[in-house]
Design a protein around this motif. Structure first.
Motif, PDB file in Angstrom:
ATOM      1  N   ARG A  83       0.752  -1.192  -0.049  1.00 57.67           N
ATOM      2  CA  ARG A  83       0.060  -0.116   0.399  1.00 57.67           C
ATOM      3  C   ARG A  83       1.128   1.190  -0.168  1.00 57.67           C
ATOM      4  O   ARG A  83       2.546   1.057   1.243  1.00 57.67           O
ATOM      5  N   PRO A  84       0.292   1.912  -0.465  1.00 53.32           N
ATOM      6  CA  PRO A  84       0.635   3.554  -0.490  1.00 53.32           C
ATOM      7  C   PRO A  84       1.429   4.084   1.277  1.00 53.32           C
ATOM      8  O   PRO A  84       0.442   3.883   1.908  1.00 53.32           O
ATOM      9  N   VAL A  85       2.372   4.634   1.259  1.00 55.77           N
ATOM     10  CA  VAL A  85       2.912   5.432   2.692  1.00 55.77           C
ATOM     11  C   VAL A  85       2.779   6.743   2.409  1.00 55.77           C
ATOM     12  O   VAL A  85       4.432   7.082   2.023  1.00 55.77           O
ATOM     13  N   LEU A  86       2.584   7.314   2.769  1.00 51.66           N
ATOM     14  CA  LEU A  86       2.332   8.784   2.466  1.00 51.66           C
ATOM     15  C   LEU A  86       2.511   9.731   3.746  1.00 51.66           C
ATOM     16  O   LEU A  86       2.041   9.348   4.722  1.00 51.66           O
ATOM     17  N   CYS A  87       3.893  10.463   4.135  1.00 49.15           N
ATOM     18  CA  CYS A  87       4.433  10.868   4.830  1.00 49.15           C
ATOM     19  C   CYS A  87       4.613  12.746   4.513  1.00 49.15           C
ATOM     20  O   CYS A  87       5.853  13.004   3.488  1.00 49.15           O
ATOM     21  N   PRO A  88       3.748  13.599   4.616  1.00 50.36           N
ATOM     22  CA  PRO A  88       4.069  14.793   4.014  1.00 50.36           C
ATOM     23  C   PRO A  88       4.603  15.798   5.441  1.00 50.36           C
ATOM     24  O   PRO A  88       5.079  16.414   4.967  1.00 50.36           O
ATOM     25  N   ASP A  89       4.923  15.668   6.635  1.00 51.28           N
ATOM     26  CA  ASP A  89       6.021  15.591   7.796  1.00 51.28           C
ATOM     27  C   ASP A  89       6.118  15.143   8.321  1.00 51.28           C
ATOM     28  O   ASP A  89       5.328  14.328   9.638  1.00 51.28           O
ATOM     29  N   LEU A  90       7.671  14.688   7.737  1.00 60.12           N
ATOM     30  CA  LEU A  90       8.289  13.977   8.167  1.00 60.12           C
ATOM     31  C   LEU A  90       9.125  14.351  10.262  1.00 60.12           C
ATOM     32  O   LEU A  90       9.195  13.162  10.815  1.00 60.12           O
ATOM     33  N   GLY A  91       8.836  15.798  10.293  1.00 57.45           N
ATOM     34  CA  GLY A  91       8.548  15.862  11.096  1.00 57.45           C
ATOM     35  C   GLY A  91       8.184  15.126  12.441  1.00 57.45           C
ATOM     36  O   GLY A  91       8.543  14.818  13.892  1.00 57.45           O
ATOM     37  N   ARG A  92       6.783  15.039  12.060  1.00 61.18           N
ATOM     38  CA  ARG A  92       5.732  14.430  13.299  1.00 61.18           C
ATOM     39  C   ARG A  92       6.172  12.241  13.580  1.00 61.18           C
ATOM     40  O   ARG A  92       5.672  12.189  13.739  1.00 61.18           O
ATOM     41  N   GLU A  93       7.241  11.989  12.309  1.00 62.21           N
ATOM     42  CA  GLU A  93       7.197  10.918  12.277  1.00 62.21           C
ATOM     43  C   GLU A  93       8.316  10.552  12.760  1.00 62.21           C
ATOM     44  O   GLU A  93       8.835   9.217  12.663  1.00 62.21           O
ATOM     45  N   ARG A  94       9.343  11.175  13.522  1.00 61.19           N
ATOM     46  CA  ARG A  94      10.604  11.338  14.518  1.00 61.19           C
ATOM     47  C   ARG A  94      10.414   9.349  14.764  1.00 61.19           C
ATOM     48  O   ARG A  94      11.732   9.068  14.764  1.00 61.19           O
ATOM     49  N   SER A  95       9.334   9.372  16.093  1.00 57.87           N
ATOM     50  CA  SER A  95       9.333   8.265  16.838  1.00 57.87           C
ATOM     51  C   SER A  95       9.207   7.363  15.533  1.00 57.87           C
ATOM     52  O   SER A  95       9.645   6.331  16.499  1.00 57.87           O
ATOM     53  N   ARG A  96       8.081   6.921  14.616  1.00 54.06           N
ATOM     54  CA  ARG A  96       8.022   6.233  14.125  1.00 54.06           C
ATOM     55  C   ARG A  96       9.569   5.768  12.643  1.00 54.06           C
ATOM     56  O   ARG A  96       9.511   4.607  13.010  1.00 54.06           O
ATOM     57  N   TRP A  97      10.027   6.234  12.290  1.00 55.27           N
ATOM     58  CA  TRP A  97      10.944   6.159  11.753  1.00 55.27           C
ATOM     59  C   TRP A  97      12.096   6.598  12.294  1.00 55.27           C
ATOM     60  O   TRP A  97      13.129   8.000  11.506  1.00 55.27           O
ATOM     61  N   LEU A  98      13.027   6.362  13.205  1.00 57.68           N
ATOM     62  CA  LEU A  98      14.008   7.231  14.267  1.00 57.68           C
ATOM     63  C   LEU A  98      15.493   7.781  13.430  1.00 57.68           C
ATOM     64  O   LEU A  98      15.508   8.357  13.122  1.00 57.68           O
ATOM     65  N   VAL A  99      15.753   6.282  12.507  1.00 58.85           N
ATOM     66  CA  VAL A  99      16.780   6.410  11.452  1.00 58.85           C
ATOM     67  C   VAL A  99      16.585   7.300  10.600  1.00 58.85           C
ATOM     68  O   VAL A  99      17.253   8.473  10.003  1.00 58.85           O
ATOM     69  N   PHE A 100      15.655   6.994   9.550  1.00 55.38           N
ATOM     70  CA  PHE A 100      15.242   7.563   7.913  1.00 55.38           C
ATOM     71  C   PHE A 100      14.936   8.903   8.379  1.00 55.38           C
ATOM     72  O   PHE A 100      15.072   9.617   8.030  1.00 55.38           O
ATOM     73  N   ALA A 101      14.173   9.519   9.577  1.00 50.59           N
ATOM     74  CA  ALA A 101      13.757  10.527   9.830  1.00 50.59           C
ATOM     75  C   ALA A 101      14.790  11.409  10.294  1.00 50.59           C
ATOM     76  O   ALA A 101      15.134  12.960   9.525  1.00 50.59           O
ATOM     77  N   ALA A 102      15.874  11.148  10.476  1.00 50.03           N
ATOM     78  CA  ALA A 102      16.594  11.088  11.299  1.00 50.03           C
ATOM     79  C   ALA A 102      17.415  12.079  10.178  1.00 50.03           C
ATOM     80  O   ALA A 102      18.672  13.595   9.925  1.00 50.03           O
ATOM     81  N   LYS A 103      17.952  11.104   9.122  1.00 50.57           N
ATOM     82  CA  LYS A 103      18.956  10.810   8.490  1.00 50.57           C
ATOM     83  C   LYS A 103      18.119  12.108   6.987  1.00 50.57           C
ATOM     84  O   LYS A 103      18.920  12.991   6.079  1.00 50.57           O
ATOM     85  N   ALA A 104      16.576  12.082   7.054  1.00 51.83           N
ATOM     86  CA  ALA A 104      15.903  12.682   6.066  1.00 51.83           C
ATOM     87  C   ALA A 104      16.111  14.548   5.886  1.00 51.83           C
ATOM     88  O   ALA A 104      16.907  14.775   5.435  1.00 51.83           O
ATOM     89  N   LEU A 105      15.981  14.504   7.655  1.00 50.99           N
ATOM     90  CA  LEU A 105      15.721  15.871   7.910  1.00 50.99           C
ATOM     91  C   LEU A 105      17.503  16.540   7.547  1.00 50.99           C
ATOM     92  O   LEU A 105      16.925  17.543   7.876  1.00 50.99           O
ATOM     93  N   ALA A 106      18.204  16.046   8.672  1.00 50.53           N
ATOM     94  CA  ALA A 106      19.843  16.665   7.669  1.00 50.53           C
ATOM     95  C   ALA A 106      19.967  16.680   7.159  1.00 50.53           C
ATOM     96  O   ALA A 106      20.776  17.519   6.099  1.00 50.53           O
ATOM     97  N   ALA A 107      19.149  16.015   5.526  1.00 47.43           N
ATOM     98  CA  ALA A 107      19.672  15.918   4.419  1.00 47.43           C
ATOM     99  C   ALA A 107      18.758  17.345   3.776  1.00 47.43           C
ATOM    100  O   ALA A 107      18.536  17.553   2.240  1.00 47.43           O
ATOM    101  N   GLY A 108      17.999  17.970   4.207  1.00 42.28           N
ATOM    102  CA  GLY A 108      17.309  18.905   4.026  1.00 42.28           C
ATOM    103  C   GLY A 108      15.465  18.655   3.438  1.00 42.28           C
ATOM    104  O   GLY A 108      15.328  19.384   2.530  1.00 42.28           O
ATOM    105  N   VAL A 109      14.946  17.510   3.787  1.00 43.26           N
ATOM    106  CA  VAL A 109      14.346  16.844   2.921  1.00 43.26           C
ATOM    107  C   VAL A 109      12.997  16.793   4.585  1.00 43.26           C
ATOM    108  O   VAL A 109      13.353  16.083   5.484  1.00 43.26           O
ATOM    109  N   ASP A 110      11.528  16.931   4.547  1.00 42.19           N
ATOM    110  CA  ASP A 110      11.520  16.817   5.599  1.00 42.19           C
ATOM    111  C   ASP A 110       9.359  16.098   4.929  1.00 42.19           C
ATOM    112  O   ASP A 110       8.757  16.019   5.843  1.00 42.19           O
TER     113      ASP A 110
END
Length: 233
Positions: A83-110
């Motif tokens: 199924r599709p997984v849509l995340c328009p705000d990764l900042g709210r998903e930090r606890s869900r995907w700790l490593v991915f969210a941290a790397k994405a936000l550090a790279a300027g992706v949210d």
């Protein structure tokens, strides 16, 4: 929405890429997303519940987060759930995907959008697209690209299976013809019927731990003396 002609050309290109195998399809998929949608994208294959073989296209910094996104991230979830997984705000998903969210936000992706590479009941992988919140790409376009890639990969796999089955059939038929020829040679040489000749041939193969087709070929080519086989009747 992106130019419909460009989208259509990209879809046709994806289907055609199936001739180059799954890796070529994934490369064409992420390249199409970067070219048509203008975002960094990654695609990976699903095998026995594991997602791997990530192929990426787009800006270098966001690409560094893609591998994590196919582990404990939206790409992996989409591939395994179908199924599709849509995340328009990764900042709210930090606890869900700790490593991915941290790397994405550090790279300027949210923001991230993942779509399964699915067609009918079959899911073969996932597409993961990274971008910025508030600049959501058209999900219908990404879903269309993902399904076209799935069709190409499934068609490629079916073609490979067909080719393998044909090779196996040709090998079996060739082996059968060789065995029939060897039986005839033994029958003539030993003055026995073909049924007895076959039992002698098979017995020789078993005693020597060799495949029947290999023994038959050696007999026909003159590498095995028929008298050696006949003497065991």
């Amino acid at each position: 929405m992106e130019n419909s002609a460009e989208i259509g050309a990209a879809v046709l290109g994806l289907v055609a890429a199936g001739g180059g195998g799954p890796a070529a399809v994934l490369a064409d998929l992420v390249g199409s997303v970067e070219r048509v949608v203008g975002l960094t994208a990654g695609a990976a294959l699903l095998s026995d519940g594991a997602v791997g073989g990530v192929v990426a296209s787009g800006a270098a910094e966001p690409r560094a987060a893609l591998a994590a996104g196919f582990g404990q991230g939206p790409g992996g979830e989409s591939a395994r759930s179908g199924r599709p997984v849509l995340c328009p705000d990764l900042g709210r998903e930090r606890s869900r995907w700790l490593v991915f969210a941290a790397k994405a936000l550090a790279a300027g992706v949210d923001a991230a959008w993942a779509f399964p590479l699915s067609h009918g009941p079959d899911t073969v992988g996932a597409l993961l697209v990274l971008g910025r919140a508030g600049a959501e790409p058209d999900p219908q376009v990404l879903g269309l690209f993902a399904e076209a890639a799935a069709v190409a990969i499934l068609h490629s796999a079916a073609s490979d299976r067909t080719a393998t089955e044909l090779r196996q059939l040709r090998t079996a038929l060739t082996s059968r013809v060789v065995v029939e020829q060897a039986k005839g040679m033994l029958a003539v040489h030993g003055g026995v019927d073909v049924g007895t000749a076959f039992e002698l041939l098979r017995g020789h193969a078993r005693r020597n731990g060799r495949p029947l087709g290999e023994v038959a070929t050696a007999l026909i080519c003159g590498d095995t003396d028929p008298a050696i086989i006949i003497e065991h009747r």
